[in-house]
Scaffold this active site. Structure first.
Site, short mmCIF file in Angstrom:
data_model
loop_
_atom_site.label_atom_id
_atom_site.label_comp_id
_atom_site.label_asym_id
_atom_site.label_seq_id
_atom_site.Cartn_x
_atom_site.Cartn_y
_atom_site.Cartn_z
N ASP A 118 38.36 69.61 52.22
CA ASP A 118 37.38 70.12 53.17
C ASP A 118 35.95 69.96 52.66
O ASP A 118 35.47 70.75 51.84
CB ASP A 118 37.66 71.62 53.41
CG ASP A 118 36.69 72.23 54.39
OD1 ASP A 118 36.59 73.47 54.43
OD2 ASP A 118 36.02 71.47 55.12
N ASP A 166 32.10 66.81 57.87
CA ASP A 166 33.08 67.84 57.57
C ASP A 166 34.52 67.36 57.78
O ASP A 166 35.04 67.36 58.89
CB ASP A 166 32.82 69.08 58.45
CG ASP A 166 33.75 70.23 58.10
OD1 ASP A 166 33.62 71.30 58.72
OD2 ASP A 166 34.61 70.05 57.21
#
Ligand SMILES: N[C@H]1[C@H](O)[C@@H](Sc2ccccc2)[C@@H]2OC[C@H]1O2
Length: 333
Positions: free
Chosen positions: A34, A223
């Site tokens: 992430d 992201d």
């Protein structure tokens, strides 16, 4: 040092999971890498059984190299409302052959229902900047920051793919994974994210479709942990204006399209070089037998765009800390 690990998509590419080995003997967990957060946290033997539903749990008591970080705890909440918290161990962590022997491994005590129901996700490996790590009283470094000094070059790369496995590489830019040149753009790390500016966008291939409206230049974060591309309202409206049958369906939480629609491509420009998200990627997933959910949605109330997997899988992306200013590199593939 350098290494490579496989990023395997869950259904509809909702997330990509990558094996990480932790401890001695190694315990292998499949983690969601992430770039939008900075904690490495895992399902653990410390959780109540009721909060575990098929996930692999890290058990520090079974690792001879695990050391509790006395007095440390963590507590994280994500943009989608999910959360988790627990305590901290240092242990050896290996990703694709790149290893660090005292990585902060944040063992969950509590996870929110969304994590419990996500049966194949054993935790997250944060790759944003260590400034937003949640461990108190002493902030901990991300895996990338810990291994960076040992890497042949201080980069990690994401080669995510549409409905097939891709790779995360550390310490190497594998030129077999992209075509043409890599276009680099400076990152502003002050919010802890890989924040960059796009210089323009266009909808569809038509010449006159290049739109240089106000929102043509906007800032956003790269992201890997967000599924969709969340963009400014006027960009999103400009896109779906070109799709007959598209509608903003509050009950579904955003724009839906007919599943049989031929969707236009979406191009975004970085430093004047354009990258194409194929229309096919923007038909994200069915919500019923003829209606599908769009892969581009509104970034309302966030205050910046989120270039999630729907966009990132269209490129080879370099997360670069070789210079004093971090950079993102984008290449076609
Ligand atoms: N950076 C992202 C993060 O990885 C996920 S955390 C997550 C939650 C449930 C299931 C899987 C992952 C969450 O959605 C967007 C933003 O916050």
């Amino acid at each position: 040092d350098s290494g490579s690990a496989t990023a395997t998509p869950e259904q509809y590419d909702i997330q990509y999971l990558t094996p990480v080995s932790i401890g001695t003997p190694p315990q292998t967990l499949n983690l969601d890498f992430d770039s939008g957060s900075s904690d490495l946290w895992v399902f653990s033997s410390l959780q109540p059984k009721s909060s575990v539903n098929g996930q692999t749990q890290y058990d520090p008591s079974k690792s001879s190299s695990a050391k509790n970080v006395s007095g440390a705890s963590w507590d994280i909440s994500y943009g989608d409302g999910s959360s988790s918290n627990g305590i901290v161990f240092k242990d050896v962590v290996n990703v694709g052959g790149v290893s660090f022997d005292s990585q902060a491994v944040e063992a969950a005590r509590t996870v929110s229902a969304q994590f419990t129901s996500d049966t194949n996700n054993d935790g997250l490996l944060g790759l944003a900047f260590s400034t937003i790590n949640t461990v108190t009283p002493t902030k901990q470094k991300t895996f990338f920051d810990n291994v960076a000094p040992s890497l042949d070059t201080k980069v990690w790369t994401a080669d995510l793919k549409y409905h097939e496995p891709g790779t995360y590489d550390f310490g190497v830019i594998d030129d077999s994974k992209y075509t043409g040149d890599i276009t680099y753009t400076d990152v502003d790390p002050s919010d802890g994210y890989w924040t960059f500016s796009t210089t323009g966008y266009s909808v569809g291939g038509a010449k006159n479709s290049t739109i240089k409206a106000r929102a043509a230049g906007f800032s956003g974060i790269a992201d890997t942990g967000t599924t969709l591309a969340l963009l400014p309202t006027e960009v999103v409206n400009a896109y779906y204006k070109e799709v007959s049958g598209a509608k903003l369906d509050r009950s579904q939480g955003g724009y839906t399209i007919p599943c049989d629609a031929t969707l236009p491509d979406f191009k975004f420009e970085v430093e004047g070089t354009s990258f194409t998200i194929p229309g096919q990627y923007i038909n994200y997933a069915p919500v019923d037998d003829s209606t599908c959910f769009g892969g581009i949605q509104d970034d309302a109330d966030i205050g910046f765009a989120i270039w999630g997997d729907v966009a990132l899988k269209a490129a080879f992306v370099v997360f670069d800390q070789t210079q004093s200013t971090p950079r993102l590199g984008f290449a076609n593939k």
